[in-house]
Design an enzyme around this catalytic site. Structure first.
Site, mmCIF file in Angstrom:
data_model
loop_
_atom_site.group_PDB
_atom_site.id
_atom_site.type_symbol
_atom_site.label_atom_id
_atom_site.label_comp_id
_atom_site.label_asym_id
_atom_site.label_seq_id
_atom_site.Cartn_x
_atom_site.Cartn_y
_atom_site.Cartn_z
ATOM 1 N N ASP A 266 3.040 5.437 -5.802
ATOM 2 C CA ASP A 266 1.841 5.630 -4.977
ATOM 3 C C ASP A 266 1.905 4.642 -3.813
ATOM 4 O O ASP A 266 1.630 3.459 -3.997
ATOM 5 C CB ASP A 266 0.608 5.376 -5.881
ATOM 6 C CG ASP A 266 -0.700 5.654 -5.176
ATOM 7 O OD1 ASP A 266 -0.679 6.111 -4.028
ATOM 8 O OD2 ASP A 266 -1.759 5.401 -5.810
ATOM 9 N N HIS A 356 -3.604 7.618 -11.362
ATOM 10 C CA HIS A 356 -4.687 6.720 -11.793
ATOM 11 C C HIS A 356 -4.516 6.625 -13.304
ATOM 12 O O HIS A 356 -5.058 7.426 -14.054
ATOM 13 C CB HIS A 356 -6.060 7.272 -11.418
ATOM 14 C CG HIS A 356 -6.292 7.291 -9.937
ATOM 15 N ND1 HIS A 356 -7.399 7.825 -9.346
ATOM 16 C CD2 HIS A 356 -5.544 6.813 -8.903
ATOM 17 C CE1 HIS A 356 -7.324 7.700 -8.029
ATOM 18 N NE2 HIS A 356 -6.201 7.086 -7.741
ATOM 19 N N GLU A 379 -4.009 -1.922 -2.792
ATOM 20 C CA GLU A 379 -4.188 -1.024 -1.647
ATOM 21 C C GLU A 379 -5.473 -1.237 -0.859
ATOM 22 O O GLU A 379 -6.323 -0.360 -0.779
ATOM 23 C CB GLU A 379 -4.135 0.428 -2.136
ATOM 24 C CG GLU A 379 -5.040 0.738 -3.329
ATOM 25 C CD GLU A 379 -4.967 2.218 -3.719
ATOM 26 O OE1 GLU A 379 -5.196 3.052 -2.827
ATOM 27 O OE2 GLU A 379 -4.689 2.519 -4.887
#
Ligand code: GLY
Ligand code: MN
Ligand code: MN
Length: 436
Positions: A266, A356, A379
């Site tokens: 990610d 997630h 992030e």
């Protein structure tokens, strides 16, 4: 990997204890439109325990059962079906390749499963994922209760399997880390290619195509729908239309990650469409990067889950005051949560088989302490839409996020996505080169 799956099942069964049974269904196939199906993705819990990638399967774990503790129900071999729709392991494959102790056709489950449940007190099963399968489990239990006058023993307890299983999944083994690094590498290559290909006039989907090219070259799937948002679109957190033309002078935010053998990566990078940051863009970008580096530094064993977020918020708030985006004393602005207007999400999430990923963030109402083997994203971002009152116009329509994947190690952390450029200077230097 077979040994690893055997170990996982053994650990899970040890935690469940005697007198227990666990039921894990495979993910169902979902229709996209008429005769076309969505790409099949196995359920992450099922995959973690079995490594079996076919639909229409149910894994059953029965600790201490003499005739075999791991039973796999799956589709039968069928020449015609396999000619049309693809190969099946069948029951022999389940035994030989997936180490099942016993294997049965899925069509026999209604006859066999109640008998397996009957001898057990506690049923471990996660409700609420498939209504249809929930109903079947309840029907099997009811069938046993209805027969109790003829001496049948129905289990007494229904317990969610999440707790043990997700705690296991939170800690990644060296083999899992290796898979996550493969996914990370494909994502790094994809973002690099996107940076090198980007220019004004391209459509967002054309840049997305460059990402997909690298994912597929590496044998990966996409872990989640790619976000490719130019200018104002970068301020929409879950923007996925990816259908507008890229404008000279805008930034482009790309949040995209590859999935390898079920494991996600990610990454987010934000960069100027024309290859050079304006002064205002650079100031904001360097601020988000400073926040991200401070947050990554806080990923240390012994620190708690919220510490990277606290560090990011401190840097961002102070910086936004300096740039005239927020007005007031940083300490007070943090207390009031004033930064949330431009930084409205949290600084990360667990990462693994699910982007997630599973795992508790708090234990007994206290933030969880980082331990080696956990993997998370870091992030932070700043999003300033058009018309943001009180904010200098040069910052409007600017959405910036910088995201990397970080593993907690024994004495600090390792950034799995470190190989991808990140400083504004390095981004500009890479954009000045073309795809090899
Ligand atoms: N790509 C989803 C996220 O960053 O959480
Ligand atoms: Mn993320
Ligand atoms: Mn992301």
């Amino acid at each position: 990997m077979n040994k690893e799956f055997i170990k996982r099942r053994k650990n899970l069964m040890r935690m469940m204890g005697e007198d227990a049974i666990a039921i894990l269904p495979a993910a169902t196939v979902k229709t996209r439109n008429r005769d076309v199906e969505h790409d099949y993705r196995q359920d992450s819990d099922f995959l973690y325990v079995t490594g079996f990638e076919e639909p229409e399967a149910v894994a059953v774990l029965i600790p201490g059962r003499g005739h075999g503790q791991y039973i796999l129900f799956s589709r039968e071999r069928n020449e015609e079906m396999e000619t049309w729709h693809g190969r099946r392991a069948g029951q022999q494959g389940a035994l030989e390749r997936y180490d099942a102790d016993d294997a049965f056709p899925i069509s026999d489950i209604d006859e066999i499963l109640p008998g397996l449940l009957e001898q057990r007190q506690r049923v471990f099963y996660t409700m609420g994922i498939s209504d249809e399968f929930d109903q079947r489990v309840l029907a099997w239990l009811k069938q046993l209760r209805d027969n109790s006058r003829s001496g049948t023993q129905a289990p007494h307890e229904l317990i969610s399997l999440d707790y043990f299983l997700h705690e296991m999944r939170l800690f990644k083994s060296p083999k899992e880390i290796k898979l996550m690094k493969t996914a990370a590498k494909a994502s790094v290559n994809a973002h690099q290619r996107a940076l090198q290909s980007c220019k004004p006039g391209l459509y967002e989907y054309q840049v997305e195509a460059e990402l997909l090219y690298e994912f597929k070259q590496a044998g990966c799937a996409t872990a989640y729908p790619s976000i490719v948002g130019g200018g104002a679109n970068g301020c929409i957190l879950h923007y996925t239309e990816n259908n507008e033309a890229l404008q000279d002078g805008d930034l482009l935010l790309i949040d995209a990650g590859a999935e390898y053998q079920g494991y996600a990566s990610d990454i987010t990078r934000t960069f100027p469409v024309n290859g050079t940051f304006s002064d205002a863009q650079r100031a904001l970008y360097d601020l988000v990067l400073e926040a991200q580096l401070a947050a990554i530094d806080a990923v240390q064993p012994g620190n708690h889950w919220d510490q990277p977020h606290i560090e990011a918020v401190k840097v961002l708030t102070k910086g936004m005051v300096k740039l005239g985006i927020l007005k007031g004393r940083p300490a007070q602005l943090i207390k009031e949560g004033a930064y949330r207007k431009y930084y409205m999400h949290r600084t990360g999430h667990w990462l693994g088989l699910d982007v997630h990923d599973v795992g508790d963030y708090k234990i007994d109402d206290q933030w969880r302490i980082f331990e080696p083997g956990m993997v998370l994203t870091v992030e932070p971002g700043i999003y300033i839409p058009e018309g943001s009152r009180g904010v200098p116009k040069c910052y409007w329509n600017t959405g910036i996020r910088i995201e990397d994947d970080v593993r907690v190690t024994k004495d600090g952390n390792e950034v799995l996505t470190q190989a991808l450029v990140k400083s504004s200077e390095d981004i500009e230097a890479l954009m000045a080169t073309s795809v090899a």
